[in-house]
Scaffold this active site. Structure first.
Site, PDB file in Angstrom:
ATOM      1  N   CYS A  33      41.005  35.844  50.194  1.00 17.57           N
ATOM      2  CA  CYS A  33      42.260  36.442  50.279  1.00 17.57           C
ATOM      3  C   CYS A  33      42.520  36.926  51.782  1.00 17.57           C
ATOM      4  O   CYS A  33      43.698  37.403  52.031  1.00 17.57           O
ATOM      5  CB  CYS A  33      42.095  37.727  49.322  1.00 17.57           C
ATOM      6  SG  CYS A  33      42.703  37.247  47.756  1.00 17.57           S
ATOM      7  N   GLU A 125      46.322  39.669  38.691  1.00 18.48           N
ATOM      8  CA  GLU A 125      46.130  38.894  39.928  1.00 18.48           C
ATOM      9  C   GLU A 125      45.791  37.387  39.655  1.00 18.48           C
ATOM     10  O   GLU A 125      46.345  36.337  39.915  1.00 18.48           O
ATOM     11  CB  GLU A 125      45.615  39.250  40.917  1.00 18.48           C
ATOM     12  CG  GLU A 125      45.639  38.549  42.202  1.00 18.48           C
ATOM     13  CD  GLU A 125      44.691  39.133  43.583  1.00 18.48           C
ATOM     14  OE1 GLU A 125      45.177  39.785  44.443  1.00 18.48           O
ATOM     15  OE2 GLU A 125      43.432  38.798  43.343  1.00 18.48           O
TER      16      GLU A 125
HETATM   17 NI    NI Z   1      44.793  36.778  47.331  1.00 15.31          NI
END
Ligand code: NI
Length: 136
Positions: A33, A125
């Site tokens: 990320c 997510e």
């Molecule tokens: Ni991410």
């Protein structure tokens, strides 16, 4: 008390990066990320309200109205956007799922009609990672 949930979906890009840290530390903490050139997620958003059933309608609230609130105050702002750069309610924050869930709560809460209460923002997510926020 009855709980009513509307499920919505959006796609958005982000990166997790703390400018106070070195690139190495960001990669250590945030893994993929932290990728400098962004990446996307397919978010699933569950918005749950609670309250009493209106005897005249049999509804807790008009779910079309709930959908409209989510669309106007969340999806219009985040869908197909870059969360770090395009979303005013996330400005200056790390674009984690936690902060996104809290920001979505703050976007929706003022628009929930009297007599109904926002109960939970649940935000996936990935199919295996989600955050729940109950407003405190
Ligand atoms: Ni991410």
């Amino acid at each position: 008390m009855v709980y009513l949930t509307r499920v919505e979906h959006f796609n958005a890009a982000h990166k997790l990066y703390n400018p106070k840290w070195t690139r190495e530390k960001n990669e250590d903490v945030f893994g993929k990320c932290a990728n400098e050139n962004w990446h996307g997620h397919n978010y699933e958003l569950y918005v749950t309200v609670k309250g009493k059933v209106d005897p005249d309608t049999g509804f807790l609230m008009d779910v079309k109205k709930l959908s409209e609130i989510i669309n106007n105050h969340v999806l219009e702002l985040v869908d197909h956007k870059n969360l770090n750069m395009d979303v005013p309610f996330l400005e200056g924050q790390l674009c984690s799922t936690e902060n996104l869930a809290k920001g979505i709560w703050d976007q929706i809460q003022p628009h929930i009609p009297t007599g109904v209460r926002l109960h939970c923002i649940k935000l996936y997510e990935t199919p295996r990672i989600f955050v729940e926020y109950f407003g405190d």
